[in-house]
Design a protein around this motif. Structure first.
Motif, mmCIF file in Angstrom:
data_model
loop_
_atom_site.group_PDB
_atom_site.id
_atom_site.type_symbol
_atom_site.label_atom_id
_atom_site.label_comp_id
_atom_site.label_asym_id
_atom_site.label_seq_id
_atom_site.Cartn_x
_atom_site.Cartn_y
_atom_site.Cartn_z
ATOM 1 N N THR A 245 0.830 -1.211 0.000
ATOM 2 C CA THR A 245 0.000 0.000 0.000
ATOM 3 C C THR A 245 0.858 1.252 0.000
ATOM 4 N N GLY A 246 0.195 2.399 -0.153
ATOM 5 C CA GLY A 246 0.844 3.695 -0.143
ATOM 6 C C GLY A 246 0.222 4.592 -1.193
ATOM 7 N N ARG A 247 0.531 5.883 -1.118
ATOM 8 C CA ARG A 247 0.102 6.831 -2.141
ATOM 9 C C ARG A 247 1.327 7.606 -2.589
ATOM 10 N N TYR A 248 1.613 7.540 -3.870
ATOM 11 C CA TYR A 248 2.840 8.123 -4.391
ATOM 12 C C TYR A 248 2.540 9.046 -5.564
ATOM 13 N N ASP A 249 3.440 10.002 -5.757
ATOM 14 C CA ASP A 249 3.298 10.964 -6.850
ATOM 15 C C ASP A 249 3.865 10.433 -8.162
ATOM 16 N N ALA A 250 4.664 9.370 -8.087
ATOM 17 C CA ALA A 250 5.210 8.735 -9.284
ATOM 18 C C ALA A 250 5.763 7.374 -8.882
ATOM 19 N N VAL A 251 5.854 6.488 -9.852
ATOM 20 C CA VAL A 251 6.439 5.166 -9.629
ATOM 21 C C VAL A 251 7.464 4.910 -10.730
ATOM 22 N N PHE A 252 8.611 4.380 -10.317
ATOM 23 C CA PHE A 252 9.668 4.028 -11.259
ATOM 24 C C PHE A 252 9.950 2.531 -11.175
ATOM 25 N N ALA A 253 10.264 1.943 -12.327
ATOM 26 C CA ALA A 253 10.710 0.547 -12.368
ATOM 27 C C ALA A 253 11.833 0.471 -13.389
ATOM 28 N N PHE A 254 13.048 0.422 -12.890
ATOM 29 C CA PHE A 254 14.220 0.453 -13.758
ATOM 30 C C PHE A 254 14.771 -0.954 -13.983
ATOM 31 N N GLU A 255 14.724 -1.405 -15.211
ATOM 32 C CA GLU A 255 15.350 -2.662 -15.651
ATOM 33 C C GLU A 255 15.036 -3.826 -14.704
ATOM 34 N N MET A 256 13.757 -4.011 -14.400
ATOM 35 C CA MET A 256 13.388 -5.095 -13.492
ATOM 36 C C MET A 256 12.118 -5.823 -13.903
ATOM 37 N N LEU A 257 11.285 -5.196 -14.716
ATOM 38 C CA LEU A 257 9.980 -5.784 -15.005
ATOM 39 C C LEU A 257 10.120 -7.153 -15.677
ATOM 40 N N HIS A 258 11.083 -7.280 -16.578
ATOM 41 C CA HIS A 258 11.213 -8.544 -17.307
ATOM 42 C C HIS A 258 11.665 -9.695 -16.411
ATOM 43 N N ASP A 259 12.231 -9.387 -15.247
ATOM 44 C CA ASP A 259 12.692 -10.429 -14.327
ATOM 45 C C ASP A 259 11.567 -11.014 -13.482
ATOM 46 N N ASP A 317 3.080 -20.390 -12.183
ATOM 47 C CA ASP A 317 2.349 -19.586 -13.171
ATOM 48 C C ASP A 317 3.149 -18.371 -13.643
ATOM 49 N N SER A 318 4.449 -18.543 -13.776
ATOM 50 C CA SER A 318 5.298 -17.443 -14.216
ATOM 51 C C SER A 318 4.958 -17.010 -15.631
ATOM 52 N N ALA A 319 5.062 -15.707 -15.861
ATOM 53 C CA ALA A 319 4.893 -15.186 -17.218
ATOM 54 C C ALA A 319 6.063 -15.584 -18.111
ATOM 55 N N ALA A 320 7.204 -15.924 -17.492
ATOM 56 C CA ALA A 320 8.393 -16.373 -18.235
ATOM 57 C C ALA A 320 8.751 -15.379 -19.336
ATOM 58 N N THR A 321 8.892 -14.128 -18.966
ATOM 59 C CA THR A 321 9.145 -13.074 -19.945
ATOM 60 C C THR A 321 10.543 -13.180 -20.545
ATOM 61 N N GLY A 322 11.556 -13.303 -19.703
ATOM 62 C CA GLY A 322 12.931 -13.266 -20.188
ATOM 63 C C GLY A 322 13.384 -11.842 -20.448
ATOM 64 N N THR A 323 14.652 -11.707 -20.783
ATOM 65 C CA THR A 323 15.241 -10.374 -20.957
ATOM 66 C C THR A 323 14.636 -9.616 -22.126
ATOM 67 N N VAL A 324 14.205 -10.354 -23.155
ATOM 68 C CA VAL A 324 13.787 -9.706 -24.401
ATOM 69 C C VAL A 324 12.319 -9.287 -24.293
ATOM 70 N N LEU A 325 12.096 -8.224 -23.544
ATOM 71 C CA LEU A 325 10.750 -7.665 -23.373
ATOM 72 C C LEU A 325 10.499 -6.665 -24.497
ATOM 73 N N ARG A 326 9.759 -7.097 -25.494
ATOM 74 C CA ARG A 326 9.498 -6.238 -26.645
ATOM 75 C C ARG A 326 8.367 -5.254 -26.324
ATOM 76 N N PRO A 327 8.328 -4.110 -27.006
ATOM 77 C CA PRO A 327 7.309 -3.096 -26.712
ATOM 78 C C PRO A 327 5.876 -3.613 -26.755
ATOM 79 N N ASP A 328 5.538 -4.447 -27.716
ATOM 80 C CA ASP A 328 4.163 -4.944 -27.809
ATOM 81 C C ASP A 328 3.782 -5.790 -26.593
ATOM 82 N N LEU A 329 4.736 -6.557 -26.078
ATOM 83 C CA LEU A 329 4.446 -7.357 -24.895
ATOM 84 C C LEU A 329 4.256 -6.463 -23.682
#
Length: 359
Positions: A245-259, A317-329
């Motif tokens: 939980t929390g209320r934030y003015d912005a959220v950042f996710a740097f080079e981690m979503l694909h993991d 139930d992993s999404a199994a994205t891998g490093t190659v996260l393309r824009p459409d995905l």
């Protein structure tokens, strides 16, 4: 053997054999660079050119090992030597001009020594990785032991570009951060991005989350050393957890979503805790798969096979994205998380692509 093969086949065989030899040589030489870094040999030579004996005394290493390392480095073109024909004990070695940013400067974008630590880690995880390929299981991030190497590779970007170049290219973000805001960072690692934001915006407060306790511990130490521990809070937490939980003015996710095993769950968390911008930085994967791709795409796929995909498959139930996260995905993930759209930001970087998720 190649004399008995058709000319075209023999040529391909020789080319592939030569390529693998060069790859093996590169791995060997990368390991010697890691030795030079860990033993302080490059730093000692940056002070002054030295004979092997002088270097051994300065760095407190064995003289014979120092001589062999110096000669190997000079043979590889990584060190200079004043007189190759001199007696081995009299040869004086030094850094190649212009090599300091690559070998020594911790804040230089050219510093790639930490890559060697990833090669080192593969020796630890290769048995588990081999078994994972057979079973479809994952390999835990903690098994690799590369959190320091990852932090060292990303640190120069965050220290030298995040506030100076990247934030100003996100519409309205600079003004928002300058207005004493509170922001969240997902997957903060050892904290260099959060620290850079706090240093660049004296009124901002950052809550930074990561599931890796050693990374959080290191991040807290870095924040104290940087003088921003009063405004940056590092928390061991899973951003996929709907209870966060929390209320934030912005959220950042740097080079981690694909993991992440469940990237949509993390994006749902981001959507829930802010009405402000959600900025995603991930790998600059090509729009579509293409054999014979450029070195960057080759690097991304190799990293995916050896690290990111196995790490991401450690949960059910992993999404199994891998490093190659393309824009459409990423667009599909964002839509499933409730975002209205995704904008690719006008930030040029050879390694990363930046996205703004629209509420």
């Amino acid at each position: 053997m190649t004399d008995t093969l058709p000319t075209s086949t023999a040529s391909s065989t020789e080319e592939l054999a030569g390529r693998l030899f060069e790859a093996g040589l590169g791995a060997f030489e990368l390991a010697t660079v890691l030795l030079g870094d860990r033993l302080g040999l490059y730093r000692a030579l940056a002070e002054r050119p030295s004979t092997a004996a002088e270097l051994a005394r300065t760095a407190d290493v064995d003289t014979r090992y120092a001589r062999e390392w110096c000669e190997q480095q000079a043979t590889a073109g990584l060190l200079t030597v004043d007189d190759p024909a001199a007696d081995p004990e009299q040869r004086r070695f030094g850094l190649v001009p212009g090599s300091e940013p690559v070998l020594i400067d911790l804040d230089s974008p050219a510093r790639l020594v930490p890559l060697a630590e990833f090669v080192e880690s593969l020796g630890r995880v290769l048995p588990a990785l081999t078994e994972a390929f057979r079973t479809g299981a994952g390999v835990p991030y903690s098994a690799y032991g590369v959190q320091h190497a990852q932090a060292a590779l990303s640190r120069p970007c965050f220290v030298g570009q995040l506030v100076q170049e990247w934030v100003p290219r996100v519409p309205g973000l600079d003004a928002r951060l300058a207005a004493d805001s509170t922001v969240a960072e997902f997957g903060c690692g050892e904290g260099w991005a959060a620290i850079a934001l706090a240093q660049g915006y004296p009124g901002v407060r950052v809550d930074a989350f990561d599931v890796d306790p050693p990374s959080i511990e290191a991040a807290r130490e870095h924040a104290v050393e940087a003088g921003v521990a009063d405004r940056v809070r590092f928390v061991v937490a899973d951003v996929e957890d709907p209870a966060l939980t929390g209320r934030y003015d912005a959220v950042f996710a740097f080079e981690m979503l694909h993991d992440l095993a469940h990237p949509v769950a993390a994006l749902r968390t981001a959507h829930r805790i802010t009405e402000g911008p959600v900025v995603i930085m991930d790998e600059r994967a090509d729009e579509a798969f293409s054999p014979g791709a450029d070195p960057m795409q080759r690097f991304l796929y190799a990293a995916s096979v050896l690290h990111c995909l196995p790490v991401g498959r450690c949960e059910p139930d992993s999404a199994a994205t891998g490093t190659v996260l393309r824009p459409d995905l990423l667009r599909r993930y964002a839509a499933e998380a409730g975002f209205a759209g995704v904008t690719v930001l006008p930030i040029e970087h050879e390694m990363f692509r930046f996205y703004l998720l629209e509420p």
